[in-house]
Design an enzyme around this catalytic site. Structure first.
Site, PDB file in Angstrom:
ATOM      1  N   ALA A 180     -56.001  17.466   0.946  1.00  0.00           N
ATOM      2  CA  ALA A 180     -55.792  18.281  -0.257  1.00  0.00           C
ATOM      3  C   ALA A 180     -55.984  17.473  -1.541  1.00  0.00           C
ATOM      4  O   ALA A 180     -56.726  17.888  -2.437  1.00  0.00           O
ATOM      5  CB  ALA A 180     -54.406  18.916  -0.220  1.00  0.00           C
ATOM      6  N   LYS A 234     -59.160  20.392  15.780  1.00  0.00           N
ATOM      7  CA  LYS A 234     -59.678  19.093  15.328  1.00  0.00           C
ATOM      8  C   LYS A 234     -58.551  18.169  14.842  1.00  0.00           C
ATOM      9  O   LYS A 234     -58.685  16.955  14.878  1.00  0.00           O
ATOM     10  CB  LYS A 234     -60.727  19.264  14.241  1.00  0.00           C
ATOM     11  CG  LYS A 234     -60.189  19.786  12.940  1.00  0.00           C
ATOM     12  CD  LYS A 234     -60.868  19.234  11.729  1.00  0.00           C
ATOM     13  CE  LYS A 234     -60.362  19.906  10.464  1.00  0.00           C
ATOM     14  NZ  LYS A 234     -58.880  20.064  10.349  1.00  0.00           N
TER      15      LYS A 234
END
Lengths: 250, 250
Positions: free
Chosen positions: B154, B205
């Site tokens: 982020a 993932k």
């Protein structure tokens, strides 16, 4: 009769595979198939005024290309081309730019020899088609060919770090023998019946890796690197679809 | 009439997406579709005795979850649930463990609203089947749902590093609007008409990434990390084949 194994190429990767194989053939279940002596063939080269082959044979270290790594004593280095006439399985580990020098071995390598190519890259033809190194080797020597590819830093493999490689094969016999020869506790081999897939992904991934390195060097973040990786893999897939629509790895 | 956009979740990723979207809606070609004011909804939270929403609205920084990043002034934070009744597109950025709290919005979120889920993970049912967060949202609110996934840190996205995300969609209208809203020069969006594929790969993932981190922490080499990545991707593929045989990304 036990099979004779050799490696063509005394570079970083060739020497490492020589080490791997020379250690493997001593293991109880593998020893019954292969002779203990493994041949490492390299062109005549000097290191500090000494022949590289002499250093390897007497000091058991490849000071020029894999310094600091102890090589097993059953790995024997030579620059005598005739020695290769005896070999039943040969790992071809020449650098891509010298691959055509392999033609020196014409008439020397046995017809029923199995070649395992670890050469990255392919030959690009003027008509925009490509010839795989495996196909080139097969056409040149009329023998069975496998390929071994992996994201492997030679020195790390040589040091016994946990690594893996993928073997692309066409027929069961050469698959079984290559697997026996190469798979070990630290170097895990996966077999895939798709030579073009394995060979091309093995080569093209290096371009993606270069991209990742550039991005890292330029100071971009991990997100950018991952974006290059994902897009790179998509492009590899497109490349495979275009040139080898029948490949399983497309 | 221009569409009203909001984000549910004032965490790291929710705030970053709020910032991304609030900057995007000011761009000439995008501004004609969306209202400039972007709503960021978060639960009532305190940071150093001050309400987080007050800090965000007055100081334009999310000191608790995205400190050091200046937020655009058209990003308006609230903990008032009724404000969401007005929104036409909502990015759902709640952490996975709190996802069921979204049911507080039942009867408030409009039926023709488009939800873009960025929630990683899925709901595992007692019968060994799984429910995607996108399916859960669709069943709960009976509205259109897209998903946005990517290998994104982020803070790096917030800082404008070159990143990419993948939008999984089902219908063209929500695809077009979501793309307009999210794609920017630094944050590139690829659209794939396969929600389960995008959503599951995006979630799974992270398990592979954890494995890579463990291996790095244990001092293994890059070769080992790459082996984990390759095998991890193969396992994700198997998972998709098992649970979503119809998924395009299998």
């Amino acid at each position: 009769m036990k099979l004779k194994v050799g490696v063509i190429g005394t570079g970083n990767w060739g020497t490492t595979l020589g080490l791997l194989v020379a250690n493997n053939v001593k293991r109880p279940n593998v020893a019954k198939y292969f002779e203990e002596k493994v041949t490492l063939w390299g062109i005549e080269e000097y290191h500090s005024n000494e022949l590289l082959s002499t250093i390897i044979n007497l000091e058991h270290v490849n000071k020029k290309y894999l310094s600091g790594i102890r090589l097993p004593e059953n790995l024997f280095c030579t620059s005598e081309i005739s020695v290769c006439a005896d070999l039943d399985i040969i790992i071809v580990a020449m650098p891509h730019q010298f691959i055509k020098k392999i033609e020196d071995f014409k008439g020397i390598i046995k017809r029923n020899c199995i070649l395992i190519s670890v050469v990255k890259g392919f030959i690009d033809n003027p008509d925009k088609s490509i010839t795989l190194i495996s196909t080139y080797l097969k056409n040149t020597f009329k023998c069975k060919v496998c390929v071994l590819m992996g994201a492997n830093i030679a020195t790390e493999v040589a040091k016994g770090s946990v690594c893996e490689g993928t073997l692309g094969y066409e027929d069961e016999e050469s698959k079984e023998l290559s697997y026996l020869l190469l798979n070990s506790y630290n170097y895990r081999v996966t077999c895939v019946k798709d030579i073009p897939g394995v060979e091309l992904v093995g080569s093209l991934k290096n371009i993606v890796a270069l991209g990742c390195g550039l991005v890292e060097g330029l100071g971009y973040t991990g997100n950018t690197k991952v974006a290059i990786m994902r897009n790179g893999l998509m492009e590899i897939r497109k490349f495979l679809k275009y040139f080898y629509a029948e490949s399983d790895s497309r």
